[in-house]
Design a protein around this motif. Structure first.
Motif, mmCIF file in Angstrom:
data_model
loop_
_atom_site.group_PDB
_atom_site.id
_atom_site.type_symbol
_atom_site.label_atom_id
_atom_site.label_comp_id
_atom_site.label_asym_id
_atom_site.label_seq_id
_atom_site.Cartn_x
_atom_site.Cartn_y
_atom_site.Cartn_z
ATOM 1 N N GLY A 84 7.268 17.680 5.220
ATOM 2 C CA GLY A 84 6.034 17.833 6.008
ATOM 3 C C GLY A 84 5.604 16.482 6.537
ATOM 4 N N THR A 85 4.401 16.055 6.192
ATOM 5 C CA THR A 85 3.899 14.766 6.679
ATOM 6 C C THR A 85 3.820 13.778 5.515
ATOM 7 O OG1 THR A 85 1.645 15.407 6.183
ATOM 8 C CG2 THR A 85 2.436 15.926 8.383
ATOM 9 N N PRO A 86 3.847 12.453 5.822
ATOM 10 C CA PRO A 86 3.784 11.466 4.727
ATOM 11 C C PRO A 86 2.565 11.672 3.822
ATOM 12 C CG PRO A 86 4.312 10.386 6.798
ATOM 13 C CD PRO A 86 4.028 11.813 7.138
ATOM 14 N N SER A 87 1.455 12.141 4.396
ATOM 15 C CA SER A 87 0.250 12.297 3.570
ATOM 16 C C SER A 87 0.397 13.431 2.546
ATOM 17 C CB SER A 87 -0.971 12.550 4.453
ATOM 18 O OG SER A 87 -0.787 13.755 5.163
ATOM 19 N N ALA A 88 1.518 14.199 2.672
ATOM 20 C CA ALA A 88 1.710 15.307 1.720
ATOM 21 C C ALA A 88 2.474 14.873 0.468
ATOM 22 C CB ALA A 88 2.465 16.444 2.412
ATOM 23 N N ILE A 89 2.933 13.591 0.437
ATOM 24 C CA ILE A 89 3.779 13.162 -0.684
ATOM 25 C C ILE A 89 3.056 13.276 -2.017
ATOM 26 C CG2 ILE A 89 4.864 11.165 -1.790
ATOM 27 C CD1 ILE A 89 5.869 10.186 0.756
ATOM 28 N N ARG A 90 1.813 12.777 -2.070
ATOM 29 C CA ARG A 90 1.231 12.498 -3.383
ATOM 30 C C ARG A 90 0.240 13.510 -3.942
ATOM 31 N NH1 ARG A 90 -1.682 6.911 -5.049
ATOM 32 N NH2 ARG A 90 -3.066 7.512 -3.366
ATOM 33 N N PRO A 91 -0.587 14.187 -3.108
ATOM 34 C CA PRO A 91 -1.706 14.929 -3.687
ATOM 35 C C PRO A 91 -1.351 15.925 -4.792
ATOM 36 C CG PRO A 91 -1.994 14.762 -1.334
ATOM 37 C CD PRO A 91 -0.627 14.216 -1.638
ATOM 38 N N ARG B 18 9.122 15.307 -5.283
ATOM 39 C CA ARG B 18 9.493 14.336 -6.320
ATOM 40 C C ARG B 18 10.471 13.268 -5.839
ATOM 41 N NH1 ARG B 18 10.466 18.125 -11.395
ATOM 42 N NH2 ARG B 18 10.745 19.597 -9.701
ATOM 43 N N ALA B 19 11.390 13.641 -4.935
ATOM 44 C CA ALA B 19 12.366 12.648 -4.477
ATOM 45 C C ALA B 19 11.653 11.502 -3.759
ATOM 46 C CB ALA B 19 13.380 13.309 -3.552
ATOM 47 N N ALA B 20 10.669 11.840 -2.953
ATOM 48 C CA ALA B 20 9.951 10.806 -2.195
ATOM 49 C C ALA B 20 8.984 10.027 -3.074
ATOM 50 C CB ALA B 20 9.189 11.455 -1.040
ATOM 51 N N LEU B 21 8.645 10.588 -4.237
ATOM 52 C CA LEU B 21 7.634 9.949 -5.078
ATOM 53 C C LEU B 21 8.164 8.819 -5.931
ATOM 54 C CD1 LEU B 21 5.260 12.731 -6.376
ATOM 55 C CD2 LEU B 21 4.586 10.530 -5.441
ATOM 56 N N LYS B 22 9.473 8.660 -6.006
ATOM 57 C CA LYS B 22 9.998 7.593 -6.861
ATOM 58 C C LYS B 22 9.636 6.239 -6.252
ATOM 59 C CE LYS B 22 13.829 9.991 -9.058
ATOM 60 N NZ LYS B 22 12.927 11.045 -9.390
ATOM 61 N N PRO B 23 9.239 5.249 -7.116
ATOM 62 C CA PRO B 23 8.902 3.942 -6.584
ATOM 63 C C PRO B 23 10.079 3.349 -5.820
ATOM 64 C CG PRO B 23 8.582 4.032 -8.981
ATOM 65 C CD PRO B 23 9.155 5.337 -8.572
ATOM 66 N N ARG C 7 0.840 -1.199 0.000
ATOM 67 C CA ARG C 7 0.000 0.000 0.000
ATOM 68 C C ARG C 7 0.883 1.260 0.000
ATOM 69 N NH1 ARG C 7 -5.467 1.235 1.888
ATOM 70 N NH2 ARG C 7 -5.401 3.366 2.608
ATOM 71 N N ALA C 8 1.930 1.225 0.827
ATOM 72 C CA ALA C 8 2.831 2.396 0.900
ATOM 73 C C ALA C 8 3.543 2.604 -0.435
ATOM 74 C CB ALA C 8 3.844 2.203 2.021
ATOM 75 N N GLN C 9 3.960 1.496 -1.067
ATOM 76 C CA GLN C 9 4.613 1.622 -2.382
ATOM 77 C C GLN C 9 3.654 2.225 -3.409
ATOM 78 O OE1 GLN C 9 6.812 -1.598 -4.187
ATOM 79 N NE2 GLN C 9 6.962 -2.622 -2.221
ATOM 80 N N ALA C 10 2.401 1.751 -3.378
ATOM 81 C CA ALA C 10 1.407 2.263 -4.343
ATOM 82 C C ALA C 10 1.158 3.745 -4.100
ATOM 83 C CB ALA C 10 0.106 1.469 -4.234
ATOM 84 N N GLN C 11 1.223 4.146 -2.839
ATOM 85 C CA GLN C 11 0.967 5.554 -2.511
ATOM 86 C C GLN C 11 2.115 6.471 -2.907
ATOM 87 O OE1 GLN C 11 -0.330 5.340 1.514
ATOM 88 N NE2 GLN C 11 -2.495 5.407 0.917
ATOM 89 N N ARG C 12 3.273 5.873 -3.193
ATOM 90 C CA ARG C 12 4.404 6.691 -3.649
ATOM 91 C C ARG C 12 4.386 6.847 -5.164
ATOM 92 N NH1 ARG C 12 9.030 7.883 -0.194
ATOM 93 N NH2 ARG C 12 8.560 7.133 1.895
ATOM 94 N N VAL D 83 -5.223 18.987 -2.630
ATOM 95 C CA VAL D 83 -4.039 19.868 -2.559
ATOM 96 C C VAL D 83 -4.317 21.014 -1.581
ATOM 97 C CG1 VAL D 83 -2.543 21.447 -3.825
ATOM 98 C CG2 VAL D 83 -3.254 19.303 -4.878
ATOM 99 N N ALA D 84 -5.514 21.589 -1.693
ATOM 100 C CA ALA D 84 -5.866 22.699 -0.796
ATOM 101 C C ALA D 84 -5.797 22.251 0.664
ATOM 102 C CB ALA D 84 -7.262 23.213 -1.132
ATOM 103 N N ALA D 85 -6.116 20.982 0.904
ATOM 104 C CA ALA D 85 -6.123 20.462 2.278
ATOM 105 C C ALA D 85 -4.740 20.520 2.919
ATOM 106 C CB ALA D 85 -6.631 19.024 2.291
ATOM 107 N N LEU D 86 -3.704 20.548 2.074
ATOM 108 C CA LEU D 86 -2.338 20.572 2.613
ATOM 109 C C LEU D 86 -1.888 21.969 2.988
ATOM 110 C CD1 LEU D 86 -0.606 18.161 0.059
ATOM 111 C CD2 LEU D 86 -1.295 17.635 2.400
ATOM 112 N N GLY D 87 -2.652 22.977 2.579
ATOM 113 C CA GLY D 87 -2.221 24.355 2.846
ATOM 114 C C GLY D 87 -0.899 24.614 2.146
#
Ligand SMILES: Cc1cc2nc3c(=O)[nH]c(=O)nc-3n(C[C@H](O)[C@H](O)[C@H](O)COP(=O)(O)OP(=O)(O)OC[C@H]3O[C@@H](n4cnc5c(N)ncnc54)[C@H](O)[C@@H]3O)c2cc1C
Length: 404
Positions: free
Chosen positions: A363-370, A350-355, A29-34, A338-342
């Motif tokens: 920031g927080t992990p939930s900010a990686i993808r939106p 992008r660095a964290a988004l690579k598979p 799940r974490a991999q898919a979220q990245r 995106v707005a939810a992240l302020g």
């Protein structure tokens, strides 16, 4: 439409949930979220396809005789909903959703025997070579030429925006084999391995920073006549058949997932300022507006599924309506996420988004993808036939008195 719960379908939902619970581990799940692209990258996507294949679920929409599940529309819809809810990798569609039905409908027995099992087991990874520079919305104006030379076609020209072509080992192509007055005639459907001499793939990097699309150059590519699907000149009919599978998907579950993420993010205090977006009335209004659209889309999808399951003919315009409203509600949900992240929505993740990346999020992990998902999602109202084109199609139905 009867909205009361059906015990058989609820039992089916539980079977799917149990399987997903065992297979989609927190790590998967974490991999898919990245990943923020249209579909998971092959390492993850093909792994998931193989898991589904073991279970006999690789092609939910295919009939059993070809290795599909034989599920009705209601079960397929539940399966899609549950996969999104479980955070499963999004499967790449070109093989099982687009080419498979074409081979079943128009292919020879030899083509069915060769291609269908290889789509199911992930051995063939397909890309779709339809659009060309200058021939997107007006696809029938395509000019890539195929000239018959003995038992081969010699193909010259090129394709553009070809998603996942750099990963695929096969490509299906619309080519021009004749130039009659009616441009929809004289188009032929060919398939070829991407390592055929003369095929060159060059990357196009999108504004989200991902490499998903490509330009494909075709220089004197020799494709055997046996790799033609359907008769010569039948390509337009095949393309129209295929595009209905591309447009009629389910959008609401994905959009709801974006909104669910947005609600959690908006209720979490910003790590620096301590402020919560949820406390902003304008944010809550936008959230409510997006939620209403997504709920409306969800009910429309359920209504269509229910009509198909009870044997009703839903009409050809439905694929356009689902695509038009579905992509719009998905984009609305992504905007809210995106707005939810302020201010964190502006961070370059992008660095964290690579598979497989171990980079921490800013920031927080939930900010990686939106934000990447939002940028990537702008294309949903373009690919598969732009939303303006869907409106034109609907106008033709409505002006002919066929209100869907
Ligand atoms: C991310 C992404 C992935 C894609 N993947 C693939 C792929 O894998 N394979 C593939 O073959 N193609 C793919 N495409 C191409 C896609 O199908 C085309 O981009 C799309 O059909 C639009 O064509 P175009 O880009 O040539 O724009 P154009 O056709 O030039 O359109 C430009 C603008 O004019 C509008 N317009 C055009 N004609 C009309 C009209 N008659 N009435 C009103 N408005 C009109 C369009 O809506 C659009 O806003 C992809 C595109 C994107 C963005």
């Amino acid at each position: 439409m009867d909205a009361s719960p059906d015990p058989d379908l609820e039992a089916f939902r539980k079977t799917v949930r149990d399987f997903l619970h065992q297979t989609i581990t927190p790590d998967i799940r974490a991999q898919a979220q990245r990943q923020a692209g249209i579909a998971a990258e092959p390492a993850l996507g093909i792994w998931w396809l193989k898991e589904l294949h073991k279970k006999g679920w690789a092609a939910p929409a295919w009939p059993k005789e070809y290795g599909g599940t034989g599920w009705d529309a209601a079960r397929r819809h539940i399966f899609e909903e549950e996969c999104v809810r479980a955070g499963a990798p999004t499967l790449w569609v070109s093989g099982h959703q687009l080419l498979g039905p074409v081979v079943m409908q128009f292919g020879t027995q030899a083509q069915k025997d060769f291609f269908l099992p290889r789509i199911l087991n992930g051995e063939h990874y397909w890309s779709q070579g339809f659009s060309e520079p200058g021939s997107g919305s007006d696809l029938a104006s395509l000019s890539t030429q195929a000239v018959l030379d003995g038992d081969h076609y010699i193909v010259n020209g090129g394709k553009i925006w070809t998603s996942h072509a750099h990963w695929s080992n096969w490509i299906f192509l619309l080519v021009r084999t004749a130039k009659p007055a009616n441009k929809r005639e004289g188009i032929t459907f060919l398939v070829a391995p991407t390592d055929t001499p003369g095929i060159t793939v060059q990357p196009i990097v999108s504004m989200s920073g991902e490499h998903e699309t490509n330009q494909v150059f075709l220089d004197n590519v020799r494709i055997p006549v046996t790799n033609r699907i359907g008769d010569e000149g039948l390509g337009w009919a095949i393309a129209k058949y295929l595009l209905e599978f591309e447009r009629a998907g389910s959008y609401a579950a994905q959009a709801q997932a974006s909104l669910d993420e947005a609600r959690i993010a908006a209720k979490s205090p910003d790590p620096v300022t301590g402020e919560r977006q949820w406390d902003d009335p304008q944010f809550r209004r936008d959230f409510a507006d997006a939620q209403l659209r997504v709920t409306a889309q969800s009910w429309m999808e359920k209504r269509v599924v229910s009509a198909i399951s009870s044997g009703q003919n839903v009409g050809d315009a439905i694929a356009s309506i689902l695509k038009l409203r579905g992509s719009e509600c998905q984009q609305a949900a992504q905007e809210v996420s995106v707005a939810a992240l302020g201010p964190l929505g502006m961070a370059d993740q992008r660095a964290a988004l690579k598979p497989g990346s171990n980079e921490a999020a800013i920031g927080t992990p939930s900010a990686i993808r939106p934000t990447a998902k939002y940028l990537n999602g702008r294309a949903a109202s373009i690919y598969g036939g732009s939303n303006e084109i869907q409106r034109n199609i609907l106008f033709r139905f409505i002006s002919a008195g066929q209100v869907p």
